[in-house]
Enzyme design. Structure first.
Site, short mmCIF file in Angstrom:
data_model
loop_
_atom_site.label_atom_id
_atom_site.label_comp_id
_atom_site.label_asym_id
_atom_site.label_seq_id
_atom_site.Cartn_x
_atom_site.Cartn_y
_atom_site.Cartn_z
N TRP A 88 53.00 57.60 9.76
CA TRP A 88 53.16 58.70 9.03
C TRP A 88 52.62 60.10 9.72
CZ3 TRP A 88 49.60 60.23 4.49
CH2 TRP A 88 50.44 61.19 3.82
N ASP A 128 47.96 50.85 4.07
CA ASP A 128 48.52 51.93 3.44
C ASP A 128 49.74 51.31 2.89
OD1 ASP A 128 49.77 53.91 2.58
OD2 ASP A 128 49.66 55.16 4.41
N LYS A 176 56.14 56.66 -5.29
CA LYS A 176 57.51 56.39 -5.19
C LYS A 176 57.95 55.37 -6.08
CE LYS A 176 56.15 58.36 -1.16
NZ LYS A 176 56.34 59.34 -0.43
#
Ligand code: LMR
Length: 395
Positions: A129, A210, A245
């Site tokens: 990311w 993560d 999300k």
């Protein structure tokens, strides 16, 4: 004091949102930031969230400070969501706090690691990311990369990853994406997780997980397979998770950071250190997002509705993968894009050059990250024809 500052370039992901909003082309397509969209290109509020907010509005009776740990009930529910019925819960070796989003969890984790070992090395996948590197470096960590995505063959470079991890020191940290790897969409299989867990056990490095997309890959428990396996193999680990999300709570900024320690005594001490770090950064997390999540997770009815709504989002993204690949074929594209259907979660690399990405943006108003990372949720039945046609043209 400000005079000598140089302006910073726009964020490679968030900057696209601004450009997209300004674009007046009615055919424009946003495949930039990782945000779920429905068929109409809208990011709706989940029905379970609406109901939880209504309940919250009616029952909330104070706005008093919540404390650096955040809501105890949210923390308990998140611990169960992340670890399931793993033994670390019964051994009382986990402590979870509420954080301002998944990014807040990562930053707090990074500060914590830097307190444990100043300048510690953290290994991140290549690629990872876009914000990981800057975030870890800002906390004082040394960032190194291990091979992950094989751009040429559009698959995992697992041999490269294993070889690099074997050279990691026992006091290093290794960042692993639990599921829905951002940006490649290329996840580890269960068998590959087992091999990583073996190496983590042999070497003794600390995994930092993560998990920003739990439930967007295969399912809530399936997506946590790797981290639960690692929890069997190592004494210490940190898990950073996000509710942006899977609950669609992007702007509420709610996530969690969980510490797993070797014993109750050790994790309890570590927890006090974590709390003092938080006190020095933002003092306490926001409460609203946590309240919504805890209401949903503690109600059988709302939880069942959430599972359904999560499944709808997951299935739509997966269908979009096939939709794009079929449409590209129907436009006469001969290059093999089938790899997109073997990947998971919100993202895949299209595998075109930065120049071609720019061309898509300038000439066709199609927005994706320079690396050609596409947010698959931005595809819809009413734009896939134009999308595939435009890709065919730039190819
Ligand atoms: C993304 O990767 O697009 C998301 O995680 C949003 C962000 O903050 O970058």
């Amino acid at each position: 004091m400000f005079c000598h500052l140089n302006a910073m370039p726009a964020d490679p992901i968030l900057g696209l949102l601004v450009k997209y909003k300004q674009d007046e082309n009615p055919l424009k397509i946003d495949l930039g930031v990782g945000v779920y969209k429905n068929e109409l290109g809208h990011t709706e509020i989940l029905n379970c969230v609406k109901k939880a907010e209504k309940y919250r509005l009616e029952t909330e009776d104070t706005k008093v400070y919540i404390g650096p740990t955040g809501s105890a009930q949210f923390n308990d529910e998140m611990t169960k969501l992340i670890f399931g019925t793993h033994k670390v819960l019964f051994e009382d070796r986990v402590r979870t706090i509420s954080t301002p989003g998944g990014t807040g969890a990562l930053r707090v984790a990074a500060e914590f690691i830097n307190t444990c070992k100043p300048g510690a090395t953290i290994w991140v996948s290549n690629p990872t990311w876009a914000n990981h590197m800057a975030l870890f470096q800002a906390a004082g960590l040394t960032v190194k990369t291990y091979p992950y995505y094989d751009y040429e063959n559009k698959c995992l470079d697992f041999e490269g990853m294993l070889a690099a991890l074997k050279d990691v020191s026992n006091d290093d940290v290794v960042l692993l994406h639990a599921c829905c790897h951002n940006p490649s969409g290329m996840d580890l299989t269960n068998n590959q997780w087992q091999q990583i867990a073996e190496i983590a056990k042999d070497i003794g490095f600390m995994p930092l997980i993560d998990m920003a997309y739990q439930g967007f890959g295969t399912g809530l428990d399936e997506d946590a397979y790797g981290l639960r396996l690692l929890a069997d193999s190592v004494n210490e680990m940190i898990v950073c998770s996000s509710c942006s999300k899977n609950f669609g709570l992007y702007r509420e900024r709610i996530g969690a950071c969980s510490l797993v320690g070797k014993s109750t005594l050790i994790v309890e001490k570590a927890f006090t250190v974590l709390l003092s770090i938080i006190r020095g950064i933002y003092s306490m997390p926001p409460a609203h997002g946590a309240a919504i999540v805890e209401i949903i997770l503690s109600s059988d009815e709302l939880r069942a509705q959430w599972y359904q709504e999560l499944k709808i989002m997951r299935d739509r993204i997966n269908n979009n993968r096939q939709l794009l690949v079929n449409k590209l074929k129907s436009k006469g594209v001969t290059r093999d894009f089938s790899f997109i259907t073997h990947q998971a979660g919100m993202f895949s690399f299209l595998g075109i050059t930065a120049q071609q990405v720019k061309q898509l943006q300038d000439e066709y108003s199609i927005y994706m990250v320079d690396s050609s990372r596409m947010s698959i949720a931005g595809i819809a039945t009413n734009n896939v024809d134009y999308l595939a046609q435009s890709i065919a043209k730039i190819l």
